[in-house]
Design an enzyme around this catalytic site. Structure first.
Site, PDB file in Angstrom:
ATOM      1  NE  ARG A 175      -1.320   1.674  -2.519  1.00 47.10           N
ATOM      2  CZ  ARG A 175      -0.373   0.691  -2.522  1.00 47.10           C
ATOM      3  NH1 ARG A 175      -0.610  -0.194  -3.171  1.00 47.10           N
ATOM      4  NH2 ARG A 175       0.702   0.913  -1.762  1.00 47.10           N
TER       5      ARG A 175
ATOM      6  CG  HIS B 247       7.194  10.940   5.272  1.00 50.59           C
ATOM      7  ND1 HIS B 247       6.888  11.029   3.815  1.00 50.59           N
ATOM      8  CD2 HIS B 247       5.816  10.054   5.522  1.00 50.59           C
ATOM      9  CE1 HIS B 247       5.640  10.558   3.476  1.00 50.59           C
ATOM     10  NE2 HIS B 247       4.849  10.086   4.479  1.00 50.59           N
TER      11      HIS B 247
ATOM     12  CG  ASN C 198      -1.627   9.191  -2.247  1.00 48.54           C
ATOM     13  OD1 ASN C 198      -0.470   8.917  -1.993  1.00 48.54           O
ATOM     14  ND2 ASN C 198      -2.103   8.861  -3.417  1.00 48.54           N
TER      15      ASN C 198
ATOM     16  CG  HIS D 218       5.277  13.320  -0.984  1.00 50.25           C
ATOM     17  ND1 HIS D 218       4.560  12.541  -1.726  1.00 50.25           N
ATOM     18  CD2 HIS D 218       5.738  12.550   0.207  1.00 50.25           C
ATOM     19  CE1 HIS D 218       5.005  11.168  -0.998  1.00 50.25           C
ATOM     20  NE2 HIS D 218       5.435  11.255   0.099  1.00 50.25           N
TER      21      HIS D 218
ATOM     22  CD  GLU E  38       1.751   8.623   6.476  1.00 47.23           C
ATOM     23  OE1 GLU E  38       0.470   8.109   6.294  1.00 47.23           O
ATOM     24  OE2 GLU E  38       2.398   9.202   5.686  1.00 47.23           O
TER      25      GLU E  38
ATOM     26  CE  LYS F  27       1.512   4.098  -3.627  1.00 47.96           C
ATOM     27  NZ  LYS F  27       1.220   5.431  -3.393  1.00 47.96           N
TER      28      LYS F  27
ATOM     29  CD  GLU G 213      -1.746   5.733  -5.389  1.00 50.28           C
ATOM     30  OE1 GLU G 213      -1.073   7.072  -6.085  1.00 50.28           O
ATOM     31  OE2 GLU G 213      -1.062   5.276  -4.625  1.00 50.28           O
TER      32      GLU G 213
ATOM     33  CE  LYS H 282     -12.756  -2.898   4.428  1.00 51.21           C
ATOM     34  NZ  LYS H 282     -13.227  -2.036   3.189  1.00 51.21           N
TER      35      LYS H 282
ATOM     36  CG  HIS I   6       0.906  11.659   1.634  1.00 50.06           C
ATOM     37  ND1 HIS I   6       0.100  11.423   2.622  1.00 50.06           N
ATOM     38  CD2 HIS I   6       2.025  10.762   1.944  1.00 50.06           C
ATOM     39  CE1 HIS I   6       0.660  10.748   3.573  1.00 50.06           C
ATOM     40  NE2 HIS I   6       1.793  10.112   2.879  1.00 50.06           N
TER      41      HIS I   6
ATOM     42  NE  ARG J 260      14.924  -9.362 -17.492  1.00 58.41           N
ATOM     43  CZ  ARG J 260      15.102  -9.989 -18.669  1.00 58.41           C
ATOM     44  NH1 ARG J 260      14.554 -10.988 -18.789  1.00 58.41           N
ATOM     45  NH2 ARG J 260      15.735  -9.004 -19.540  1.00 58.41           N
TER      46      ARG J 260
END
Length: 346
Positions: free
Chosen positions: A222, A250, A226, A233, A170, A128, A218, A210, A229, A106
């Protein structure tokens, strides 16, 4: 938010913090690449005893089966809830290793030590964690920050040029969503593996830090991270699911996504034609062009339906009003997506 340490001083601070926390045991996760090229650098600066865990390298191994192997290894080696897992590697290692730590008993503490540019400026920061599931990117995961991140750009001397460009994409994204001057600076300098890059890494980390600080889960702001993406993706997943097709890293896939989403921004949120063209010119100067046939385009559009940002079966995009001025939750037509493919190919 996790504490981020840099360079030689960062290693000392990490060692001091580990001693302060009196962990019962320490584990270090590597893949074959970081075991060969990066573990000796860690051993040079990190004197605390640890048990080594290994996984196969590459996005194709970012799945639950790898997690099961590592959970078993932790259990067999006597890891308890006061153990620490250090993830030494690129984005696959930090994403998967973080997920393993978050779910073992956990949740145990973990540290990220990114060894690729992509991991330094993106994957290791922000909390993430996760794995791919049933051929879809990052479908299972948890948002939880590492206790520390150590960023040492000396690792970049081991990085192939294509992996460097993957991280560079990125960094350019950070400029596109938050700092137009930064985007122009990166575009003008055309950094490479041998460049003095420390200040740029810090600036990218500060931008992401920041954003994440203001919206860790998100719910709003946030989402701007993306940009590129949604299509990126889907493109990355499409090629990953077709082993005979060209493999894309990526950042290479996200670069395509950013060019295509610049066209969507022109069509949807009034990005100027000049800035749309500038974005395409910058990425075209760094990344090789990829060809898409009708089957590729159809598959990629189908994959968009599984994007994690979708709501009420609607595909949501992050687009740009201007470089440095993003807009979240944008809806676009299929015709516009087709136009984005044509713009990229032109």
């Amino acid at each position: 938010m996790s504490t981020i340490f840099y360079h030689d001083n960062g290693w000392k601070q990490l060692s001091d913090k580990i001693l302060e926390k009196t962990y019962s045991s320490v584990f270090v996760l590597v893949d074959q690449n970081t075991k060969s090229h990066c573990l000796s650098h860690l051993d040079q600066y990190f004197s605390h005893p640890y048990t080594l865990l290994t996984m196969d390298a590459g996005e194709a191994n970012k799945h639950i089966g790898t997690c099961e192997h590592l959970w078993s290894s932790l259990s067999e080696q006597g890891a308890d809830r006061n153990s620490l897992l250090i993830n030494l590697g690129g984005g696959v290692v930090t994403d998967l290793g973080g997920f393993v730590a978050c779910t073992y008993k956990r949740g145990i503490d973990f540290v990220n030590i990114p060894t690729s540019l992509l991991a330094m400026v993106d994957a290791s920061v922000g909390g993430k964690t996760g794995v791919d599931f049933q051929g879809l990117k990052n479908q299972v995961g948890i948002i939880r920050e590492p206790v520390f991140v150590v960023i040492d750009d000396n690792f970049l001397t081991t990085l192939p040029s294509n992996e460097f460009r993957s991280g560079y994409a990125e960094m350019l994204k950070h400029g596109l969503i938050a700092d137009a001057d930064y985007f122009s600076s990166l575009a003008t300098e055309q950094l490479n593996v041998k460049s003095e890059i420390s200040n740029h890494i810090r600036h990218s980390v500060e931008i992401k830090h920041k954003v994440v600080s203001e919206d860790p889960y998100e719910k709003g702001l946030r989402k701007i991270l993306n940009y590129g993406h949604t299509l990126g993706h889907a493109i990355e997943t499409h090629f990953l699911n077709h082993p005979s097709a060209q493999h894309l890293l990526h950042g290479e896939a996200i670069a395509i996504g950013m060019v295509m989403e610049a066209e969507l921004s022109y069509l949807t949120t009034n990005l100027s034609i000049e800035e749309r063209n500038k974005i395409k010119t910058v990425f075209s100067s760094i990344f090789d062009s990829i060809s898409f046939d009708d089957n590729d385009r159809s598959s990629i559009k189908d994959l968009l339906k599984h994007d994690k940002k979708n709501e009420s079966c609607e595909i949501r995009f992050v687009l740009l009003k201007a470089i440095g001025n993003p807009v979240i939750d944008c809806l676009v037509s299929e015709e516009d997506i087709d136009a984005a493919f044509l713009f990229y190919a032109d």
